[in-house]
Design a protein around this motif. Sequence first.
Motif, mmCIF file in Angstrom:
data_model
loop_
_atom_site.group_PDB
_atom_site.id
_atom_site.type_symbol
_atom_site.label_atom_id
_atom_site.label_comp_id
_atom_site.label_asym_id
_atom_site.label_seq_id
_atom_site.Cartn_x
_atom_site.Cartn_y
_atom_site.Cartn_z
ATOM 1 N N GLY A 1 71.133 75.940 20.165
ATOM 2 C CA GLY A 1 72.259 75.389 20.909
ATOM 3 C C GLY A 1 72.208 73.882 20.800
ATOM 4 O O GLY A 1 71.292 73.323 20.185
ATOM 5 N N GLU A 2 73.162 73.199 21.391
ATOM 6 C CA GLU A 2 73.196 71.747 21.275
ATOM 7 C C GLU A 2 71.922 71.119 21.837
ATOM 8 O O GLU A 2 71.592 71.271 23.005
ATOM 9 N N GLY A 3 71.183 70.446 20.971
ATOM 10 C CA GLY A 3 69.952 69.787 21.375
ATOM 11 C C GLY A 3 68.788 70.715 21.621
ATOM 12 O O GLY A 3 67.714 70.258 22.017
ATOM 13 N N LYS A 4 68.942 72.021 21.379
ATOM 14 C CA LYS A 4 67.895 72.994 21.665
ATOM 15 C C LYS A 4 67.417 73.644 20.365
ATOM 16 O O LYS A 4 68.208 74.265 19.643
ATOM 17 N N TRP A 5 66.121 73.488 20.103
ATOM 18 C CA TRP A 5 65.542 74.008 18.875
ATOM 19 C C TRP A 5 64.295 74.830 19.184
ATOM 20 O O TRP A 5 63.487 74.451 20.034
ATOM 21 N N ALA A 6 64.159 75.962 18.495
ATOM 22 C CA ALA A 6 62.984 76.814 18.642
ATOM 23 C C ALA A 6 62.036 76.577 17.477
ATOM 24 O O ALA A 6 62.463 76.521 16.321
ATOM 25 N N VAL A 7 60.755 76.409 17.788
ATOM 26 C CA VAL A 7 59.715 76.310 16.750
ATOM 27 C C VAL A 7 59.372 77.729 16.332
ATOM 28 O O VAL A 7 58.902 78.528 17.137
ATOM 29 N N ARG A 8 59.612 78.048 15.063
ATOM 30 C CA ARG A 8 59.438 79.411 14.584
ATOM 31 C C ARG A 8 58.097 79.649 13.898
ATOM 32 O O ARG A 8 57.639 80.793 13.812
ATOM 33 N N SER A 9 57.461 78.583 13.404
ATOM 34 C CA SER A 9 56.130 78.743 12.806
ATOM 35 C C SER A 9 55.464 77.386 12.704
ATOM 36 O O SER A 9 56.127 76.346 12.655
ATOM 37 N N MET A 10 54.119 77.389 12.689
ATOM 38 C CA MET A 10 53.277 76.203 12.516
ATOM 39 C C MET A 10 52.111 76.620 11.630
ATOM 40 O O MET A 10 51.398 77.573 11.966
ATOM 41 N N ASN A 11 51.922 75.922 10.509
ATOM 42 C CA ASN A 11 50.900 76.358 9.566
ATOM 43 C C ASN A 11 50.289 75.196 8.799
ATOM 44 O O ASN A 11 50.913 74.125 8.684
ATOM 45 N N PRO A 12 49.083 75.389 8.263
ATOM 46 C CA PRO A 12 48.523 74.405 7.333
ATOM 47 C C PRO A 12 49.262 74.482 6.001
ATOM 48 O O PRO A 12 49.800 75.532 5.633
ATOM 49 N N ALA A 13 49.307 73.379 5.283
ATOM 50 C CA ALA A 13 49.984 73.340 3.985
ATOM 51 C C ALA A 13 49.245 72.367 3.073
ATOM 52 O O ALA A 13 48.383 71.606 3.517
ATOM 53 N N THR A 14 49.599 72.389 1.801
ATOM 54 C CA THR A 14 49.027 71.460 0.828
ATOM 55 C C THR A 14 50.163 70.872 0.004
ATOM 56 O O THR A 14 50.930 71.619 -0.614
ATOM 57 N N THR A 15 50.291 69.552 -0.016
ATOM 58 C CA THR A 15 51.385 68.894 -0.728
ATOM 59 C C THR A 15 50.913 68.335 -2.076
ATOM 60 O O THR A 15 49.750 68.467 -2.455
ATOM 61 N N GLY A 16 51.829 67.678 -2.788
ATOM 62 C CA GLY A 16 51.536 67.163 -4.118
ATOM 63 C C GLY A 16 50.676 65.911 -4.089
ATOM 64 O O GLY A 16 50.738 65.114 -3.159
#
Length: 340
Positions: free
Chosen positions: A221-236
């Motif tokens: 909704g306006e201004g409302k966001w749900a965090v759907r996942s949090m994970n480790p990652a590896t970038t370039g």
Amino acid sequence: MKRKVICCICVGCLLLFGCEKRQMPDFPVSEKLGMMNDMLSRIEGRGSSGLTFSDIELTKDLLYDRYTPEDIYPYGDTVRSFKWETMRKCLAFIENMQHDTVRWAVLCNYKNRNQEAPLVHKYVRNEYGRVSDTLGVERYQSVPLYRPSDMEVPERYGRDGSLVYLQGEDGDFFHVIPVTIGGDWFVPRRYVKRLSPDTEFHHVIFVDRKDQNIATMERMGEGKWAVRSMNPATTGVHRPPYAQETPLGMFLLQEKKARMVFLKDGGSATGGYAPYASRFTNGAYVHGVPVNVPQTAMIEYSWSLGTVPRSHMCVRNATSHAKFIFDYMPAEATLVVIIE
């Protein structure tokens, strides 16, 4: 979705435009932010009020909950974290950049499929031996940006996957305003893909190059966001002649491949595949753990995730998390934001 233009983007949101930090003149931060605000206001042609980062509400409602770190977690002799405040600032910008009159398009030239971009006025060869503009964007896989005053030779290059406001047409060119660098530019039609008129960006993937983590968001909704996942990652990693950093900035998730086949460095032989790959710029994908030949079975997890940059440009994930992104985040309606 009707949005007003933001009147004040806090300093931390400038991280959203990190891939362009060498591509704008070295003005003070406040002046750079003012330029972005002015650009957005001109596009909409109305007042400059809108959401600020303090208006953004984040709620953890994970749909994928494997390998989930804490908000702040130890790493070696230091700590790492998920930069929620930076993400809020970026989400405020994303909410405010959307309004009823926008016609969205994306710059496209994956593997030079739409023709190699012409040489710009001033160019150099970088550490990889490739031609780039003086602002650091390579010619390969990029798009030529022409100034209205010179439609013969491009001034600079725009990155594949960059989101633009489509302002109009002029013969063989589209008039566009790139979201993260602003300014009026003309681009040959072959390099511009129009998005569906009803496109709205309700899904965002945040990748943190510094702390090597990834978080996915969904707008409720306006201004409302749900965090759907949090994970480790590896970038370039910056390691010529093959491996390159994952570029900072905001990109469109353009396409998906269940298996993205890659070649061995410096050759034409198949090196293996990366599962559940979602491409956002050039050859950069969010994908699962790579499978090197002669292996064929998928690998769920790697000890290197969440440690230090080591990929060629892509963002490596646990394979099941890459599948979650592959399945849940819609192509051409999801933004990938690389911060640090």
